[in-house]
Design an enzyme around this catalytic site. Structure first.
Site, PDB file in Angstrom:
ATOM      1  N   SER A 154       0.812  -1.222   0.000  1.00  0.00           N
ATOM      2  CA  SER A 154       0.000   0.000   0.000  1.00  0.00           C
ATOM      3  C   SER A 154       0.842   1.267   0.000  1.00  0.00           C
ATOM      4  O   SER A 154       1.587   1.534  -0.941  1.00  0.00           O
ATOM      5  CB  SER A 154      -0.954  -0.051   1.196  1.00  0.00           C
TER       6      SER A 154
ATOM      7  N   ASP B 214      -6.104   2.375  -2.720  1.00  0.00           N
ATOM      8  CA  ASP B 214      -7.281   2.166  -1.867  1.00  0.00           C
ATOM      9  C   ASP B 214      -7.494   3.314  -0.881  1.00  0.00           C
ATOM     10  O   ASP B 214      -8.419   3.282  -0.080  1.00  0.00           O
ATOM     11  CB  ASP B 214      -7.225   0.821  -1.128  1.00  0.00           C
TER      12      ASP B 214
ATOM     13  N   ARG C  30      -2.422   4.789  21.405  1.00  0.00           N
ATOM     14  CA  ARG C  30      -2.637   3.375  21.092  1.00  0.00           C
ATOM     15  C   ARG C  30      -1.323   2.771  20.619  1.00  0.00           C
ATOM     16  O   ARG C  30      -0.504   3.449  19.977  1.00  0.00           O
ATOM     17  CB  ARG C  30      -3.718   3.184  20.025  1.00  0.00           C
TER      18      ARG C  30
END
EC number: 5.4.2.3
Length: 558
Positions: free
Chosen positions: A79, A302, A521
């Protein structure tokens, strides 16, 4: 007779294991490496991936056989990552990401330390998952433009050949990730409603829907498209043949041959992270003219982000949050004009976000009575949550997203009897919208066309779109820590459960700033944590980021 059949069966298994052993010996796992199947599949330096590719090939065949021959997809891509990286992910029959339980099986196979361990684990999976090896296997696979991809595909194909009864495989060659997802979904949909399962079928389906939705509003103003020097350049060129001058494209960064060009100082991730135009776009000056707009794909097409220069000077980003707001309001308008209900209830429209969504975008949607749900980071979480609505819109702030129409919603649209020309036209538009939008996964080309449809419908340029709300200033940074596993999140990753006490200190820091918000996170791929912060002013964001970074350094140290 039974003894003979059992003997033949045992011989067949022995032959298969011998074949697998010979092939697996060519792709030994390096010592000391640990692979993990994450949100984007396996992803790391390309030279470390050949053994993973072989094992993914084995799992793809098992998955297909377990599902009685349903077609499984395999995409070789990394990607938006730098060119030296590569990766691979599996696509389930519906075109969605691999079922989570099978992600664990993929990780287990990838980390088998030896050929003997691999074969033993493989046969254990066959038994545990009740896979009938006599079932057929069907695989569709593709790759992006990375120089490392052909060699990795060879390792994948070696796994397919190792099965004595073979697997029916279709090689799509170099193509975008969303096209691979589309082909898998359409191949398994025997009703034909998902479209013709080929790249050409994908192009024609979108072109037809786009023409329906634009109607007599075209031709549209030219659109400058940064293709990230990746496979999106091929898709854009091919699609332009199907719509002609209805939407003139001005491709930028289409160099797929020069080593190191892929995603280098261009593409959606660069624009989102740097909050700036790609240098090639800035230097060209194409966006300095009034009423011009540009967008960027990422390396496998994408992700999508838009941008423009306010007054020809100031960079303005229109990211996934902005796209979600634009699209959700458009769909709400169409549903209202259609005046239709499902089982006497209004169609439920909702938007799914992650904690990375800008606070202003969430406020904008809620103030317009659009339900918003927050889920943990990762496409699989967003996709599944969007399926709970009749029409679910999901976009990550990074520009990955799509719109899902539930099967019951599509049935209602097709069977509904409109009571006016306005209602009939709105229903026609909604059906076309479902065919324009990739229903399997986020798709930069499809999403770009969606944005252009909405802008044409509104009669807007980029500046009018941007005027809906002002993003709160924000920062996203990486903080290196000794052990990221000690950071455990709850509440859709918006709060830390562990280390104990850290969240209280983060809350204290946030409360010092107007409209302050921050969360932490653990990274899925690096030994670091990701820190997001936003507040009313840029100065406040910088101060909040520094305060939380100091807390993480203290709690995450040796």
């Amino acid at each position: 007779m039974a003894t003979t059949e059992a003997s033949e069966h045992a011989h067949k298994y022995a032959t298969l294991l011998d074949s697998l052993q010979d092939a697996a010996n060519l792709y030994p796992k390096p010592e000391g490496l640990k692979y993990s199947y994450g949100t984007a599949g396996f992803r790391t330096l390309a030279n470390l991936l050949p053994p993973v590719m072989f094992r993914v090939g084995l799992l793809a065949i098992l998955r297909s056989k377990r599902l009685a021959g349903a077609t499984i997809g395999v995409m070789v891509t990394a990607s938006h990552n730098p060119e030296q990286d590569n990766g691979v992910k599996l696509v389930d029959p519906s075109g969605e990401m691999l079922e989570p339980l099978w992600e664990l099986h993929a990780t287990t196979l990838a980390n088998c330390p030896s050929t003997a361990s691999l074969l033993s684990t493989f046969m254990t999976l066959v038994s545990h998952l009740r896979v009938d090896l006599d079932q057929p296997a069907n695989i569709v696979y593709a790759r992006d433009t990375r120089p490392s991809s052909p060699g990795l595909v060879e390792a994948l194909e070696a796994a397919f050949r190792a099965f004595s009864d073979g697997a029916k495989v279709v090689d799509l060659g170099i193509t975008t990730t969303p096209i691979l997802h589309y082909v898998v979904k359409a191949t398994n949909d025997k009703s034909g409603e998902s479209g013709i399962p080929t790249q050409e079928g994908y192009m024609k389906r979108m072109a037809k829907a786009f023409k329906t939705l634009i109607g007599n509003r075209g031709p549209l103003a030219p659109l400058h498209v940064d293709c990230a020097n990746g496979v999106g350049a091929f898709a854009l060129e091919e699609f332009s043949k199907h719509i002609g001058d209805l939407l003139p494209f001005r491709p930028i960064n289409t160099d797929v041959k020069t080593r190191g060009a892929l995603n280098f100082q261009c593409g959606a991730d660069f624009v989102k992270t740097k909050q700036a135009l790609p240098p090639s776009v800035a230097q060209s000056g194409v966006l300095s003219k009034p009423d011009t707009r540009g967008c960027s794909f990422d390396g496998d097409a994408d992700r999508l982000v838009y941008y423009y220069l306010r007054d020809g000077k100031t960079f303005r980003l229109l990211d996934g949050d902005k796209i979600a707001g634009l699209v959700a309001m458009y769909i709400k308008d169409l549903v209202g004009r259609a005046r239709m209900h499902e089982n006497n209830e209004p169609l439920k429209i909702g938007v799914v976000q992650t904690a990375y969504a800008n606070g202003s975008s969430t406020k904008y949607l809620k103030s317009r009575n659009i339900p918003v749900r927050c889920v943990p980071t990762g496409v699989k979480h967003l996709h599944h949550a969007a399926q709970l609505f009749d029409i679910g819109v999901y976009f990550e702030a990074n520009g990955h997203g799509t719109v899902l129409f539930s099967p019951s919603c599509l049935t209602t649209l097709r069977e509904f009897q409109p009571d006016s020309p306005e209602s009939a036209n709105a229903i026609k538009q909604l059906i076309a919208l479902s065919e324009l939008i990739n229903q399997a996964v986020g798709d930069a080309l499809s999403d770009m066309l969606l944005v252009e449809v909405v802008l044409a419908y509104r009669g807007w340029g980029a500046e009018e779109w941007d005027a809906g709300y002002e993003d709160l200033p924000n920062r996203l940074v990486k903080v290196e820590v000794h052990d990221r596993s000690q950071f455990v999140t709850i509440d859709a990753e918006r709060k830390l459960q562990y280390p104990t006490g850290l969240q209280d200190h983060i809350d204290d820091a946030v409360n010092k700033f107007e409209l302050g918000r921050s969360f932490v996170r653990p990274s899925g791929t690096e030994d670091c944590v990701r820190l997001y912060a936003e507040a009313k002013s840029t100065a406040d964001v910088e101060s909040l980021t520094t305060m939380v970074t100091d807390l993480l350094t203290y709690y995450g140290g040796p």
